[in-house]
Design an enzyme around this catalytic site. Structure first.
Site, PDB file in Angstrom:
ATOM      1  N   TYR A   1       0.061   2.591  -2.034  1.00 50.65           N
ATOM      2  CA  TYR A   1      -0.925   1.646  -1.497  1.00 50.65           C
ATOM      3  C   TYR A   1      -2.199   1.759  -2.316  1.00 50.65           C
ATOM      4  CZ  TYR A   1      -4.428  -0.407   1.574  1.00 50.65           C
ATOM      5  OH  TYR A   1      -5.449  -1.166   2.076  1.00 50.65           O
TER       6      TYR A   1
ATOM      7  N   GLU B   1      -6.192  -5.955  -2.984  1.00 51.89           N
ATOM      8  CA  GLU B   1      -5.212  -4.987  -2.478  1.00 51.89           C
ATOM      9  C   GLU B   1      -3.853  -5.171  -3.144  1.00 51.89           C
ATOM     10  OE1 GLU B   1      -4.582  -3.945   2.021  1.00 51.89           O
ATOM     11  OE2 GLU B   1      -3.029  -5.371   1.455  1.00 51.89           O
TER      12      GLU B   1
END
Ligand code: GDP
Ligand code: MN
Length: 361
Positions: free
Chosen positions: A100, A183
């Site tokens: 992530y 992201e």
């Protein structure tokens, strides 16, 4: 404004972040023309702006023989209520590990904050809760155009070193695109290297003009209209339309509606120097909400002249009842004009609001 995955990936790719081979389609029939350059094993990804898209059935796996049929199935779905109008057809990556990576604005330090986690993918929230040590954070002063190497080392830890370079590239996207969030979840490793398997980019609405984006798609048609006239406008879920000038006066009108157990349909501050035409557009805009049963106009005439306001209300000619409280410059003339056209005037905002609440119930 939120960008869709394929738009964000196009930008990421332009900054040297590897993304899977892909094409965006609007009809199942386009599959045969896009497969040759992507390959047989594909992932079909609905381009809808909802969280947890994979878990809600927005991502399907297919092969050359089944891709068209699978695309048809995905186009027929709604993902958390959102219809699928575009599908990103992507080469299916042989994923080894998922990480992530995100960059957002840290509200307490008022600086970009980079988050990197060994546990990426669809369950990042759970992973972060159960294994807080898996998530590493670093804030960077935006005066720096690059993330300092010592911070990159701390963030990446034992993960593949190439990730440091991807963090730096994403940081440049973040700065140069005036992003609130950039992201990659998951950032994946495959036998042929690292890839951004998913992408998210939110542009600061205040920077849309600088970014050359003329229409904010996140706004409803009415909100776009309001932006055009420079109104401060927020839609709520009640039935009483509200128009005021000045944020304070408009807010106190909302408070008073609440106090008398009514429900406001919106907040609309026409701003300073509201003239006849702006008032007309404001009244029409509020009246165009199907939920609005009655409208309260609460305006104070300073530079704004009450007779102009009155003409604007009359010009709007909306079907709902409009309850008006005007005070200040040319007040008497404004009142005469409205009375002449059958409008009800109130001596105070208290009386106007009480009458509106009664009609709304
Ligand atoms: P999201 O649910 O909207 O976050 O959609 P993602 O694009 O992040 O995909 C969700 C999950 O699907 C990922 O975490 C992967 O596990 C899986 N996935 C997505 N693309 C691929 C792919 O190309 N190959 C494989 N094997 N899995 C994928
Ligand atoms: Mn994702």
């Amino acid at each position: 404004m939120k960008l869709l995955e394929f738009e964000a990936k196009k930008i990421f790719s332009g900054y040297g972040i590897p993304v899977p081979k892909a094409a965006c389609i609007r009809r199942p029939g386009e599959i045969p023309s896009v497969l040759p350059e992507i390959g047989g094993a594909v992932v079909l990804k609905a381009q809808v702006d909802v969280g947890g898209r994979g878990k809600s059935g927005g991502i399907l796996i297919a092969d050359a023989g089944t891709a068209e049929e699978t695309a048809r199935e995905l186009f027929a779905r709604t993902i958390k209520g959102v219809p699928v109008e575009e599908i990103l057809v992507e080469e299916r990556l042989p994923i080894e590990r998922e990480y992530y990576l995100s960059i957002s604005v840290d509200r307490s330090s008022k600086q970009p904050i980079i988050l990197f986690a060994d546990a990426g993918g669809v369950d990042i929230e759970t992973a972060a809760r159960e294994r807080p040590d898996a998530v590493r954070k670093a804030t960077v002063t935006p005066l720096l155009r690059e993330v300092p190497p010592f911070l990159l080392r701390e963030l990446v830890g034992g993960a593949p070193r190439g990730i440091g370079q991807i963090i730096n590239r994403l940081y440049r996207v973040f700065l140069e695109k005036d992003a609130l969030l950039a992201e990659i979840n998951p950032l994946v490793t495959t036998p042929s290297g690292l890839y951004a398997a998913d992408a998210k980019l939110i542009i600061d609405d205040n920077a849309l003009a600088r970014q050359g984006i003329s229409v904010n798609r996140d706004l409803t048609e009415r909100e776009q209209e309001a932006e055009k006239y420079g109104f401060s406008y927020v839609e709520l879920d009640g039935t009483i339309g509200v128009i005021g000038n000045g944020a304070g006066l408009t807010m106190s009108t909302l408070d008073l509606i609440e106090f008398y157990s009514g429900k406001a349909a919106n907040f609309l501050d026409v701003g300073g120097g509201a003239d006849q035409e702006r008032v007309m557009h404001a009244v029409r805009l509020v009246a165009s909400m199907p939920s609005v049963k009655v409208i309260v106009v609460n305006l104070l005439g300073g530079i704004t002249r009450c007779d102009d306001v009155a003409r604007g209300i009359v010009d709007a000619g909306v079907p709902q009842q409009v309850f008006v409280r005007l005070a200040g410059t040319n007040e008497e003339e404004g009142k005469r004009l409205l009375a002449g056209h059958g409008y009800t005037m109130f001596e105070s905002m208290d009386l106007a609001v009480r009458a509106a609440v009664e009609v709304s119930q």
